[in-house]
Write a protein that holds these residues in place. Structure first.
Motif: not given
Length: 164
Positions: A31-38, A144-150, A119-121, A138-140
């Motif tokens: 699987i490859t997943f992609q979204d704006p947050a991760f 970085a923050q979501t991947n650190k949490l992961l 809109s989400w932000a 902001f996206r970067k």
């Protein structure tokens, strides 16, 4: 195709119940997943992202609603909405997401979620999101923050497995 409809319906029904294991069972091992947050996540990282999100929302006001599921031989798409309180700010969020899938061997091999990050932000972060949510910075920072949490979630899961 009917079986592709089923895999997408199964995925979202599991998501509505916050059943990460049933969700990841719909995913192909590659699987490859992609979204704006991760950003882009592959394999176990993509699966662990759903495990983390479902785990963090248990017992909270999280709700998912999927609609407009359309499937062909090896592709699918859906719209889904997430309703929740963003834990860092306590602000209510209603995020509308467009999902596109590729299917291989009866499993989801590629999953791309698209949504308006600005809109989400604004909803999740308030004034800070209004000012910065549209920027690449902001996206970067969010990625970085979501991947650190992961990474932290995965490390905690591995620690718990080693204790058993």
């Amino acid at each position: 195709m009917k079986e592709n409809d089923n895999i997408i319906v199964d995925f979202y029904q599991a998501f509505e119940k916050l059943d990460a294991e049933k969700m990841v069972a719909c995913y192909h091992p590659d699987i490859t997943f992609q979204d704006p947050a991760f950003g882009v996540l592959k394999g176990e990282d993509a699966k662990n992202m759903w495990r983390m999100l479902c785990h963090s929302q248990k017992g909270k006001d999280f709700r998912v609603k999927a609609s407009e599921i359309e499937c062909s031989r090896d592709k699918a798409k859906a719209k889904w909405e997430a309703f929740y309180t963003f834990s860092q700010t306590g602000r209510k969020v209603h995020n509308s997401i467009h999902a596109e899938f590729e299917i291989k061997d009866g499993k989801i091999i590629k999953h791309v979620d698209s949504f308006n990050l600005y809109s989400w932000a604004k909803q999740a972060m308030g004034f800070k999101g209004l000012l910065l949510g549209w920027t690449g910075f902001f996206r970067k920072k969010l990625n970085a923050q979501t991947n650190k949490l992961l990474r932290k979630f995965i490390a905690n899961q591995e620690q718990q497995s080693n204790k058993k």
